[in-house]
Write a protein that holds these residues in place. Structure first.
Motif, PDB file in Angstrom:
ATOM      1  N   GLU A  32     -11.449 -15.768  10.438  1.00 19.20           N
ATOM      2  CA  GLU A  32     -10.681 -14.521  10.422  1.00 19.20           C
ATOM      3  C   GLU A  32      -9.183 -14.809  10.504  1.00 19.20           C
ATOM      4  O   GLU A  32      -8.382 -14.175   9.812  1.00 19.20           O
ATOM      5  N   VAL A  33      -8.796 -15.761  11.354  1.00 23.22           N
ATOM      6  CA  VAL A  33      -7.382 -16.108  11.500  1.00 23.22           C
ATOM      7  C   VAL A  33      -6.840 -16.647  10.179  1.00 23.22           C
ATOM      8  O   VAL A  33      -5.777 -16.234   9.712  1.00 23.22           O
ATOM      9  N   LEU A  34      -7.585 -17.550   9.556  1.00 23.63           N
ATOM     10  CA  LEU A  34      -7.120 -18.141   8.300  1.00 23.63           C
ATOM     11  C   LEU A  34      -7.071 -17.117   7.178  1.00 23.63           C
ATOM     12  O   LEU A  34      -6.132 -17.117   6.373  1.00 23.63           O
ATOM     13  N   ARG A  35      -8.037 -16.213   7.122  1.00 20.07           N
ATOM     14  CA  ARG A  35      -7.987 -15.165   6.096  1.00 20.07           C
ATOM     15  C   ARG A  35      -6.771 -14.272   6.297  1.00 20.07           C
ATOM     16  O   ARG A  35      -6.075 -13.923   5.341  1.00 20.07           O
ATOM     17  N   ALA A  36      -6.483 -13.911   7.563  1.00 18.87           N
ATOM     18  CA  ALA A  36      -5.311 -13.085   7.852  1.00 18.87           C
ATOM     19  C   ALA A  36      -4.033 -13.832   7.486  1.00 18.87           C
ATOM     20  O   ALA A  36      -3.095 -13.243   6.930  1.00 18.87           O
ATOM     21  N   ALA A  37      -3.998 -15.130   7.784  1.00 20.33           N
ATOM     22  CA  ALA A  37      -2.814 -15.931   7.451  1.00 20.33           C
ATOM     23  C   ALA A  37      -2.613 -15.985   5.941  1.00 20.33           C
ATOM     24  O   ALA A  37      -1.483 -15.868   5.452  1.00 20.33           O
ATOM     25  N   LEU A  41       0.506 -14.653   3.755  1.00 18.51           N
ATOM     26  CA  LEU A  41       1.198 -15.524   2.801  1.00 18.51           C
ATOM     27  C   LEU A  41       1.248 -14.877   1.429  1.00 18.51           C
ATOM     28  O   LEU A  41       2.286 -14.917   0.757  1.00 18.51           O
ATOM     29  N   ASP A  42       0.157 -14.257   1.012  1.00 12.56           N
ATOM     30  CA  ASP A  42       0.140 -13.540  -0.272  1.00 12.56           C
ATOM     31  C   ASP A  42       1.192 -12.430  -0.290  1.00 12.56           C
ATOM     32  O   ASP A  42       1.912 -12.263  -1.278  1.00 12.56           O
ATOM     33  N   ARG A  43       1.279 -11.660   0.814  1.00 16.29           N
ATOM     34  CA  ARG A  43       2.277 -10.582   0.884  1.00 16.29           C
ATOM     35  C   ARG A  43       3.690 -11.145   0.840  1.00 16.29           C
ATOM     36  O   ARG A  43       4.563 -10.607   0.147  1.00 16.29           O
ATOM     37  N   GLU A  44       3.918 -12.240   1.557  1.00 16.81           N
ATOM     38  CA  GLU A  44       5.244 -12.861   1.571  1.00 16.81           C
ATOM     39  C   GLU A  44       5.632 -13.359   0.186  1.00 16.81           C
ATOM     40  O   GLU A  44       6.750 -13.122  -0.284  1.00 16.81           O
ATOM     41  N   GLU A  45       4.708 -14.027  -0.477  1.00 12.24           N
ATOM     42  CA  GLU A  45       4.998 -14.533  -1.823  1.00 12.24           C
ATOM     43  C   GLU A  45       5.257 -13.397  -2.798  1.00 12.24           C
ATOM     44  O   GLU A  45       6.164 -13.481  -3.629  1.00 12.24           O
TER      45      GLU A  45
END
Length: 88
Positions: A32-37, A41-45
């Motif tokens: 869950e943590v990695l999916r949220a991360a 990252l997708d939103r930031e990019e």
């Protein structure tokens, strides 16, 4: 049918961050943590890509005359040389 596959990840110093999130109860698994991360990252990019698209649009729409590439590179080289001399 499963659309993802298990992976092994070495986090190094980020392991503490993952552990803290699990201990806080905010997430119930490392997955869950990695999916949220990755979503973050997708939103930031995407945000950065939108900023770059806007900058490109502004440059294309700029009515100022173009600068010859040779002139631009000469300016950059001059600025670099000046910074190297001053130790910056």
């Amino acid at each position: 049918m499963r659309t993802s596959k298990p992976i092994t990840v070495t986090l190094g110093s980020q392991q503490k961050s993952l552990d803290a999130r699990l201990e806080s109860g905010a997430y119930s698994s490392a997955s869950e943590v990695l999916r949220a991360a990755l979503r973050a990252l997708d939103r930031e990019e995407e945000a950065l890509n939108e900023i770059m698209r806007e900058k490109i649009r502004e440059a294309i729409d700029d009515p100022a005359p173009d600068i010859n590439a040779d002139v631009a590179f000469a300016r950059i080289e001059r600025l670099h040389a000046e910074r190297m001399k001053s130790g910056q």
